[in-house]
Design an enzyme around this catalytic site. Structure first.
Site, PDB file in Angstrom:
ATOM      1  N   GLY A  46       0.838  -1.192   0.000  1.00 44.56           N
ATOM      2  CA  GLY A  46       0.000   0.000   0.000  1.00 44.56           C
ATOM      3  C   GLY A  46       0.873   1.241   0.000  1.00 44.56           C
ATOM      4  CD  GLN A  51       3.495   5.725   2.682  1.00 48.22           C
ATOM      5  OE1 GLN A  51       2.503   5.214   2.197  1.00 48.22           O
ATOM      6  NE2 GLN A  51       4.468   5.011   3.242  1.00 48.22           N
ATOM      7  CB  CYS A  90       5.321   2.143   7.473  1.00 50.91           C
ATOM      8  SG  CYS A  90       4.901   3.665   6.604  1.00 50.91           S
ATOM      9  CG  LEU A  91       6.529   0.838   1.369  1.00 49.04           C
ATOM     10  CD1 LEU A  91       5.776   1.182   0.086  1.00 49.04           C
ATOM     11  CD2 LEU A  91       7.657  -0.137   1.083  1.00 49.04           C
ATOM     12  CG  HIS A 132      -0.478   1.344   7.296  1.00 47.14           C
ATOM     13  ND1 HIS A 132       0.477   0.878   8.183  1.00 47.14           N
ATOM     14  CD2 HIS A 132       0.190   2.153   6.428  1.00 47.14           C
ATOM     15  CE1 HIS A 132       1.658   1.402   7.860  1.00 47.14           C
ATOM     16  NE2 HIS A 132       1.518   2.171   6.793  1.00 47.14           N
ATOM     17  CD  GLU A 133      -1.240   2.528   2.802  1.00 48.40           C
ATOM     18  OE1 GLU A 133      -0.726   3.666   2.816  1.00 48.40           O
ATOM     19  OE2 GLU A 133      -0.570   1.494   2.962  1.00 48.40           O
ATOM     20  CG  HIS A 136       0.459   6.773   5.618  1.00 46.81           C
ATOM     21  ND1 HIS A 136       1.624   7.277   6.166  1.00 46.81           N
ATOM     22  CD2 HIS A 136       0.698   5.458   5.388  1.00 46.81           C
ATOM     23  CE1 HIS A 136       2.520   6.306   6.263  1.00 46.81           C
ATOM     24  NE2 HIS A 136       1.986   5.186   5.802  1.00 46.81           N
TER      25      HIS A 136
HETATM   26 NI    NI Z   1       2.884   3.299   5.712  1.00 46.58          NI
END
Ligand code: NI
Length: 159
Positions: A46, A51, A90-91, A132-133, A136
């Site tokens: 995701g 991000q 998380c990226l 999660h997204e 963000h």
């Molecule tokens: Ni993330």
């Protein structure tokens, strides 16, 4: 194809509240394309627009199930049910995981790239990913919610 640089914690851009998309145009289509390219390149499940430094309410997800790539503009969680606790990454926080309590089932509505309202239901990993997204977009990182955060070998599957 455009792979963007993923913003890393503690960059303050990750703590901003994102603005709703008011007009779906070629810029939004390019944003969606770039986000998917960037997510797949990073082997993530995701990605949210902040991000890659864009403060708009846009997310993409692909948890590897039959739903494939999910693109959502202005996502809104409309239903949650049950509970799951599990590791999350998380990226924007590479090499770390945390155990986070999330709903087991989530229903989210939003707009697709054509401006049509769509409703997506997810359980387990997809439910976790949706929450999660959407977090963000509100400047929330999983580390704010995790019982504990620990180092892991980078392996993909982050969001
Ligand atoms: Ni993330």
């Amino acid at each position: 194809m455009a792979i963007k640089i993923i913003v890393k914690d503690p960059d303050p851009v990750l703590r901003e509240k994102c603005k709703p998309v008011t007009k779906i145009n070629a810029n939004i289509h390019k944003l969606l394309n770039d986000m998917a390219d960037t997510m797949y390149d990073a082997e993530g499940v995701g990605l949210a627009a902040p991000q890659i430094g864009i403060l708009k309410r846009v997310i993409v997800m692909d948890v590897g199930d039959e739903k494939g790539l999910i693109e959502l503009i202005n996502p809104e969680v409309i239903e949650t049910e049950g509970e799951q606790v599990g590791p999350e990454g998380c990226l924007s926080i590479p090499g770390m995981n945390g155990d986070v309590r999330r709903a087991h089932r989530v229903v989210v509505k939003g707009l697709d790239r054509d401006g049509n309202e769509i409703v997506v239901e997810g359980t387990e990993l997809l439910a976790r990913c949706i929450l999660h997204e959407v977090d963000h977009l509100n400047g929330v990182l999983y580390t704010d919610l995790a019982d504990k955060v620990y180092r892991v070998d980078p392996k993909g599957g982050e969001a």
